[in-house]
Design an enzyme around this catalytic site. Structure first.
Site: not given
Ligand code: GLC
Ligand code: GLC
Length: 798
Positions: A484
């Site tokens: 993400d």
């Molecule tokens: C980001 C986080 C990531 C997460 C995303 C969505 O700030 O680093 O791990 O999946 O937000 O909430």
């Molecule tokens: C967080 C989110 C997931 C994402 C991951 C890597 O765990 O929940 O959707 O894939 O971060 O960013």
């Protein structure tokens, strides 16, 4: 090295012996729609169905001191006031123990010849917490003392409860009847629910107004009424409603007494809300109180809960020479998968329960951890998720648990999302053999009248990738892929906007993802196999098309996705490489190594082995495999959030445990048992030695462990709700222990070093039960066991 507790395998418990753990070590209670979080000092809260909109107890997040608010029992014995769980008074105890078990927590405290044993659990069939408080006089003289309990009500919406004081300080309402304190805030208007806190014996005093109980300038550690040994018998009007009954007790030497508290939640039909003007209908609460009125009833309900978990955890067990492996597989990993499935990413000590709905990709991945335990619920989840998809295959990134409707809170257009529906559905069918799910009618965006079969949804998901290819024939990344934080079309310079939802500059973007490419090839191969199965018998032309699209993607990866020693990570907006030796930072990334090796892209040409070697050489460190290396040292708007984190944390070179199992599976598929086993042990908490360094619970996986570039490498964060649970389950059960569900049976194909020796696996699979004795001799190989109902005992050598 300091230890704060140990495993009790026979009871499936973790026993905490020092209450001052390096972070609150929590547990969850609940199996249906009433859930509780409970720390090793009884902190936490509960909710029904939705942690934001139906929050029952108030909690102070991320506060000072840490973990404030919970279900507190206070004992006033002479001038000493103490709590069985140590907090909030923190009076030193003569004995303290917290046992976190499957769906229950048991706290025992002893002080000055008085022992308090408090069992907390959420029974099956009722929306409540039951607290059984057993008090024993362990001294040689008579004891007179007082017991208070205390919970603070949340005014239902957990977020407005923390922000809208001008309203909320005037809305709180309670009722008192018999031994029960009722919380009925907002029930007079649109709510059809209330909560209550009752006990199976008359109290000697009570408070329902927080200020009267605590004193305005006191903390939870110094309640005014407890100090006085009194109660204000207060009736909350507005301000902050609480429930704090008092009991004056006497015990002869050796004598015990037991009190049963019920913290419940009730919903009434509109027409049955009141029994008289402003008087709430308490019949359902009375029914619940009556169900837990005697120790025998509590014992029976607790037995039922135990039987529920025993039944589930009996479906897959291993007996090996490695206790850390056994307790992870038999107890904690499966338990965590269940909790993650229940909670998604909503409520933990790192997720507020306020912010996040159910993620499309997260929820599909979570299925892999529970489908062998609760296949019926997995089926429903798949249909719910698919119903939030758009006609072009794109998806809302998340949906709300109460309404099951998609929402745009963290944007859409994550181009890996559609493929996870393939992953979830195929995982489900392999476990259950329920091909019928493919024919279920499922709407788009929950619009009635738009239904097509689930199989159509899968085809559309697959096509969403081939409809969105970039200049190299690789999948366009969209807003982001699994990572993400790799925001290649975002270009944000405004600190007040979220990387996730900012308007993207995707028009004209050349940003492509090798992670999606690997995922597409892996899932595409499985999809083709499913389509060709006689139970599906899809149009052979379509099956051939799927095969061609997969082959074309493999070619594109080999031609444009190989950097010489490892797989590239992506191309950016301008079409420049990411995760290449040409980059100064972020030369190597884990996601594409994991997915492309799981997809076996270029295996014949040796690419998989090289990519795995590079992973070991560049990304592996003492505590696991970091996400990327070298870490980014400055903010790069063309990469987005990944470069916002300091080096060694989260997506910027943290050990993001979720993706380590991808490499473990890739290693196993390449037959590299030593590497696979080492990677597994590094991220599995049961193997961690230094509990103080790890900080978070030693019985569950966490999302992230600080990487080699961090200040304290090895420090864990974000425990419990993470895709790591389901992925490590898949890695250990399928890749390492080698029990792989297939469409028509089980494939047994272990990949563990010979030193692990012989192990036994008990596995229920559909209507079959397998007792496998697996002898590792180093020769390898696999064995297919066609499905047939009944019990089979097999001895196999690999
Ligand atoms: C980001 C986080 C990531 C997460 C995303 C969505 O700030 O680093 O791990 O999946 O937000 O909430
Ligand atoms: C967080 C989110 C997931 C994402 C991951 C890597 O765990 O929940 O959707 O894939 O971060 O960013």
């Amino acid at each position: 090295m300091k230890s704060f507790g140990h495993f009790d395998d026979a009871h499936r418990e973790y026993v905490i012996t020092d209450p001052a753990t390096p972070w609150p070590w929590i547990n969850y209670m609940g199996t249906e729609d009433f859930f509780s979080l409970i720390s090793n000092t009884a902190g936490g809260y509960c909710f029904c169905k939705d942690a934001k909109f139906r929050r029952i107890l108030r909690y102070r997040y991320n506060g000072v001191p840490m973990d404030d608010g919970g279900r507190y029992y206070y004992i006033k014995d002479g001038d000493t006031v103490w709590n069985p769980g140590w907090k909030p008074c923190k009076t030193p105890l003569d004995f303290y123990e917290c046992r976190h078990g499957m769906g229950y927590t048991r706290l025992t405290g002893e002080k000055g010849g008085l022992k308090a044993d408090v069992l907390f659990f959420v029974p099956i069939g009722h929306r409540c917490e039951v607290h059984r408080v057993k008090l024993t006089n362990t001294s040689a003289s008579k004891k007179s003392f007082q017991l208070y309990s205390f919970v603070e009500w949340c005014l239902w919406n957990a977020s407005t409860d923390m922000e809208n004081f001008q309203r909320n300080l005037s809305t709180g309402q309670v009722e008192i009847e018999g031994n029960v304190l009722y919380h009925k805030t907002e029930y007079r208007e649109r709510r059809d629910h209330y909560a209550f806190f009752g006990v199976n014996r008359a109290f000697d005093g009570f408070d329902t107004d927080r200020e009267t109980f605590l004193g305005l300038y006191n903390g939870f550690d110094a309640p005014e009424q407890v100090r006085l040994g009194a109660s204000g018998n207060s009736l909350a009007h507005g301000w902050s409603p609480v429930a704090a009954p008092r009991f004056d007790l006497k015990l002869a030497p050796g004598e015990s007494t037991e009190l049963i508290f019920v913290l419940g939640y009730v919903e009434n039909p509109q027409e049955e809300k009141f029994v008289a003007p402003a008087v709430i209908n308490k019949a359902p609460a009375r029914e619940m109180m009556a169900a837990y009125a005697t120790p025998e009833q509590v014992e029976a309900a607790f037995g039922e809960l135990k039987a529920f978990w025993d039944g589930l955890l009996d479906r897959f067990t291993v007996e090996s020479s490695v206790p850390e492996l056994d307790r992870t597989v038999n107890v904690w990993n499966q338990y965590q998968c269940m909790i993650t499935f229940f909670m998604s990413r909503s409520a933990s000590y790192f997720e507020s329960g306020i912010g996040r709905g159910m993620g499309f990709r997260d929820s599909n991945q979570d299925l892999a951890g529970i489908v062998h335990l609760i296949p019926g619920r997995a089926r429903q989840r798949i249909l719910d998720i698919a119903a939030t998809q758009f006609p072009d295959g794109g998806c809302y990134h998340q949906y709300q648990p109460l309404t099951k409707r998609g929402n745009n809170d963290i944007g859409g257009g994550f181009n890996d999302d559609p493929l996870w529906l393939l992953f979830g559905t195929i995982t489900y069918i392999r476990e259950t053999g329920d091909f019928g799910i493919l024919q279920e009618p499922v709407p788009f965006d929950n619009q009635p009248g738009t239904e097509v079969s689930l199989l159509e949804h899968l085809k559309i998901s697959f096509r969403h990738v081939t409809d969105n290819l970039g200049p190299h024939g690789l999948p366009l990344i969209g807003r982001a892929d699994w990572n993400d934080c790799l925001n290649l079309n975002c270009f944000s310079w405004n600190p007040d906007e979220s990387f996730q939802t900012t308007e993207n500059k995707s028009e004209g973007s050349k940003a492509e993802s090798l992670m999606i490419a690997g995922l597409f090839v892996a899932e595409g191969k499985d999809f083709a196999e499913l389509l060709a199965h006689p139970a599906v018998a899809a149009d052979p032309d379509y099956v051939a098309q799927v095969g061609e699209a997969v082959a074309a993607m493999e070619e594109a990866v080999k031609r444009h996705g190989w950097d010489g020693e490892w797989f590239l990570r992506a191309y950016d907006y301008y079409g420049r490489k990411i995760g290449s030796r040409e980059n100064e930072e972020g030369k190597v990334f884990i996601e594409s190594q994991g997915w492309c090796t799981m997809a076996r892209i270029g295996a014949k040409e040796g690419l998989c082995d090289q990519a795995l070697d590079a992973t070991v050489k560049y990304l592996e460190c003492e505590h696991g495999i970091v996400l990327n290396t070298p870490a980014y040292t400055r903010y790069l708007p063309e990469y987005g959030e990944i470069s916002s984190y300091p080096q060694g944390y989260k997506e910027n070179a943290g050990i993001f445990c979720h993706n380590n199992p991808w490499v473990i599976i890739g290693e196993a598929m390449a037959g590299r048992a030593e590497d696979a086993w080492r990677h597994y042990r590094k991220i599995t908490p049961a193997f961690t030695k230094d509990q103080a360094l790890r900080k978070v619970e030693p019985y569950v996986f966490c999302q992230m462990v600080a990487g080699k570039d961090a200040v304290r490498p090895g420090e864990g964060k974000n425990s419990w709700l993470t895709g790591t649970a389901a992925w490590t389950w898949k890695a250990v059960s399928e890749a390492l222990l080698g029990i792989k569900p297939q469409l028509d049976g089980l494939l047994v194909e272990p990949c563990l070093p010979a030193e692990v020796g012989t192990y036994k696996v008990h596995r229920r699979f559909r209507e079959a039960e397998y007792e496998l004795t697996i002898r590792l001799t180093g020769k390898g190989g696999s064995r297919f066991i066609p499905y047939r109902p009944g019990r089979q005992v097999l001895e196999l050598e690999f």
